[in-house]
Design a protein around this motif. Sequence first.
Motif, PDB file in Angstrom:
ATOM      1  N   GLU A  75      59.144 105.318 -17.097  1.00 15.16           N
ATOM      2  CA  GLU A  75      59.675 104.214 -17.901  1.00 15.16           C
ATOM      3  C   GLU A  75      59.688 102.900 -17.131  1.00 15.16           C
ATOM      4  OE1 GLU A  75      63.557 105.449 -19.208  1.00 15.16           O
ATOM      5  OE2 GLU A  75      62.733 107.167 -20.302  1.00 15.16           O
ATOM      6  N   LEU A  76      59.972 102.966 -15.827  1.00 14.15           N
ATOM      7  CA  LEU A  76      60.051 101.771 -14.994  1.00 14.15           C
ATOM      8  C   LEU A  76      58.718 101.407 -14.340  1.00 14.15           C
ATOM      9  CD1 LEU A  76      63.484 102.516 -13.273  1.00 14.15           C
ATOM     10  CD2 LEU A  76      63.034 100.907 -15.150  1.00 14.15           C
ATOM     11  N   GLY A  77      57.692 102.212 -14.614  1.00 10.35           N
ATOM     12  CA  GLY A  77      56.371 101.932 -14.045  1.00 10.35           C
ATOM     13  C   GLY A  77      56.290 102.192 -12.555  1.00 10.35           C
ATOM     14  N   LEU A  78      57.113 103.101 -12.042  1.00  7.90           N
ATOM     15  CA  LEU A  78      57.139 103.367 -10.608  1.00  7.90           C
ATOM     16  C   LEU A  78      55.941 104.182 -10.139  1.00  7.90           C
ATOM     17  CD1 LEU A  78      60.951 104.088 -10.195  1.00  7.90           C
ATOM     18  CD2 LEU A  78      59.729 101.907 -10.003  1.00  7.90           C
ATOM     19  N   ASP A  79      55.140 104.642 -11.087  1.00  9.10           N
ATOM     20  CA  ASP A  79      53.921 105.374 -10.737  1.00  9.10           C
ATOM     21  C   ASP A  79      52.835 104.423 -10.240  1.00  9.10           C
ATOM     22  OD1 ASP A  79      53.881 104.290 -13.313  1.00  9.10           O
ATOM     23  OD2 ASP A  79      52.511 105.810 -14.075  1.00  9.10           O
ATOM     24  N   ASP A  80      53.013 103.130 -10.402  1.00  2.00           N
ATOM     25  CA  ASP A  80      52.053 102.124  -9.930  1.00  2.00           C
ATOM     26  C   ASP A  80      52.159 102.011  -8.409  1.00  2.00           C
ATOM     27  OD1 ASP A  80      50.696  99.810  -9.169  1.00  2.00           O
ATOM     28  OD2 ASP A  80      51.533  98.588 -10.775  1.00  2.00           O
ATOM     29  N   PRO A  81      51.080 102.283  -7.671  1.00  2.00           N
ATOM     30  CA  PRO A  81      51.137 102.224  -6.211  1.00  2.00           C
ATOM     31  C   PRO A  81      51.437 100.832  -5.664  1.00  2.00           C
ATOM     32  CG  PRO A  81      48.901 102.728  -6.946  1.00  2.00           C
ATOM     33  CD  PRO A  81      49.766 102.699  -8.158  1.00  2.00           C
TER      34      PRO A  81
ATOM     35  N   GLY B 279      60.048 106.710   3.709  1.00  3.48           N
ATOM     36  CA  GLY B 279      59.991 105.549   2.840  1.00  3.48           C
ATOM     37  C   GLY B 279      60.499 105.923   1.462  1.00  3.48           C
ATOM     38  N   PRO B 280      60.738 104.928   0.608  1.00  2.00           N
ATOM     39  CA  PRO B 280      61.284 105.221  -0.717  1.00  2.00           C
ATOM     40  C   PRO B 280      60.398 106.128  -1.562  1.00  2.00           C
ATOM     41  CG  PRO B 280      60.894 102.855  -0.455  1.00  2.00           C
ATOM     42  CD  PRO B 280      60.604 103.503   0.846  1.00  2.00           C
ATOM     43  N   ARG B 281      59.082 105.985  -1.470  1.00  6.06           N
ATOM     44  CA  ARG B 281      58.191 106.860  -2.254  1.00  6.06           C
ATOM     45  C   ARG B 281      58.329 108.325  -1.859  1.00  6.06           C
ATOM     46  NH1 ARG B 281      55.255 104.689  -5.921  1.00  6.06           N
ATOM     47  NH2 ARG B 281      54.713 102.522  -5.660  1.00  6.06           N
ATOM     48  N   ASP B 282      58.712 108.559  -0.597  1.00  7.68           N
ATOM     49  CA  ASP B 282      58.833 109.933  -0.102  1.00  7.68           C
ATOM     50  C   ASP B 282      59.995 110.692  -0.733  1.00  7.68           C
ATOM     51  OD1 ASP B 282      56.669 109.548   1.709  1.00  7.68           O
ATOM     52  OD2 ASP B 282      58.049 108.603   3.132  1.00  7.68           O
ATOM     53  N   VAL B 283      60.962 109.977  -1.298  1.00 10.87           N
ATOM     54  CA  VAL B 283      62.124 110.646  -1.879  1.00 10.87           C
ATOM     55  C   VAL B 283      62.236 110.433  -3.386  1.00 10.87           C
ATOM     56  CG1 VAL B 283      63.436 110.631   0.276  1.00 10.87           C
ATOM     57  CG2 VAL B 283      63.716 108.749  -1.337  1.00 10.87           C
ATOM     58  N   LEU B 284      61.220 109.838  -3.987  1.00 12.78           N
ATOM     59  CA  LEU B 284      61.227 109.627  -5.442  1.00 12.78           C
ATOM     60  C   LEU B 284      60.955 110.920  -6.190  1.00 12.78           C
ATOM     61  CD1 LEU B 284      59.317 106.321  -6.235  1.00 12.78           C
ATOM     62  CD2 LEU B 284      61.635 106.906  -6.882  1.00 12.78           C
ATOM     63  N   ARG B 285      61.692 111.130  -7.262  1.00 10.71           N
ATOM     64  CA  ARG B 285      61.464 112.267  -8.160  1.00 10.71           C
ATOM     65  C   ARG B 285      60.609 111.784  -9.323  1.00 10.71           C
ATOM     66  NH1 ARG B 285      65.636 114.069 -11.008  1.00 10.71           N
ATOM     67  NH2 ARG B 285      64.618 116.036 -11.362  1.00 10.71           N
ATOM     68  N   SER B 286      59.368 112.168  -9.335  1.00  6.43           N
ATOM     69  CA  SER B 286      58.464 111.728 -10.398  1.00  6.43           C
ATOM     70  C   SER B 286      58.743 112.428 -11.727  1.00  6.43           C
ATOM     71  CB  SER B 286      57.014 111.951  -9.983  1.00  6.43           C
ATOM     72  OG  SER B 286      56.769 113.313  -9.721  1.00  6.43           O
ATOM     73  N   LYS B 287      59.570 113.462 -11.709  1.00  7.18           N
ATOM     74  CA  LYS B 287      59.902 114.159 -12.957  1.00  7.18           C
ATOM     75  C   LYS B 287      61.047 113.491 -13.711  1.00  7.18           C
ATOM     76  CE  LYS B 287      58.129 118.572 -11.415  1.00  7.18           C
ATOM     77  NZ  LYS B 287      58.393 119.961 -11.109  1.00  7.18           N
ATOM     78  N   ASP B 288      61.730 112.560 -13.075  1.00  6.13           N
ATOM     79  CA  ASP B 288      62.809 111.848 -13.764  1.00  6.13           C
ATOM     80  C   ASP B 288      62.193 110.896 -14.773  1.00  6.13           C
ATOM     81  OD1 ASP B 288      64.789 109.445 -14.042  1.00  6.13           O
ATOM     82  OD2 ASP B 288      65.967 111.094 -13.223  1.00  6.13           O
ATOM     83  N   PRO B 289      62.712 110.848 -15.999  1.00  2.00           N
ATOM     84  CA  PRO B 289      62.141 109.975 -17.032  1.00  2.00           C
ATOM     85  C   PRO B 289      62.043 108.506 -16.621  1.00  2.00           C
ATOM     86  CG  PRO B 289      63.782 111.436 -17.993  1.00  2.00           C
ATOM     87  CD  PRO B 289      63.848 111.626 -16.512  1.00  2.00           C
ATOM     88  N   ALA B 290      62.972 108.041 -15.796  1.00  2.00           N
ATOM     89  CA  ALA B 290      62.961 106.634 -15.382  1.00  2.00           C
ATOM     90  C   ALA B 290      61.728 106.299 -14.546  1.00  2.00           C
ATOM     91  CB  ALA B 290      64.228 106.302 -14.601  1.00  2.00           C
ATOM     92  N   TRP B 291      61.142 107.286 -13.889  1.00  2.00           N
ATOM     93  CA  TRP B 291      59.974 107.059 -13.034  1.00  2.00           C
ATOM     94  C   TRP B 291      58.843 106.423 -13.842  1.00  2.00           C
ATOM     95  CZ3 TRP B 291      55.020 109.494 -12.529  1.00  2.00           C
ATOM     96  CH2 TRP B 291      54.357 109.212 -11.334  1.00  2.00           C
TER      97      TRP B 291
END
Length: 91
Positions: A42-48, A28-40
């Motif tokens: 900034e875009l609020g992608l840390d929200d489950p 799934g998309p969460r499995d390949v996300l890089r949480s160290k990228d600043p956009a992570w």
Amino acid sequence: MAFETVDLVKQPLDAAALKALLGRLGLGPRDVLRSKDPAWAELGLDDPGVSDARLIAAMAAHPGLIQRPIVARGKKAVVARPVEKAAELLD
């Protein structure tokens, strides 16, 4: 059968191509996300609660969010981290 290589930063994939790649990865998309990228953050992608569609759109717009390298061969692909994981495609 040859391996496919794509520099996702130089040649970003659109949402449809990313969705297809995720299918080849079996992830799934969460499995390949890089949480160290600043956009992570900034875009609020840390929200489950962020939808897969929104995650894929963010990865298409900000390819630095995608784990790499990704190696593909035939109908399969792997996140080759460590690089030895690419050997899984030889079977």
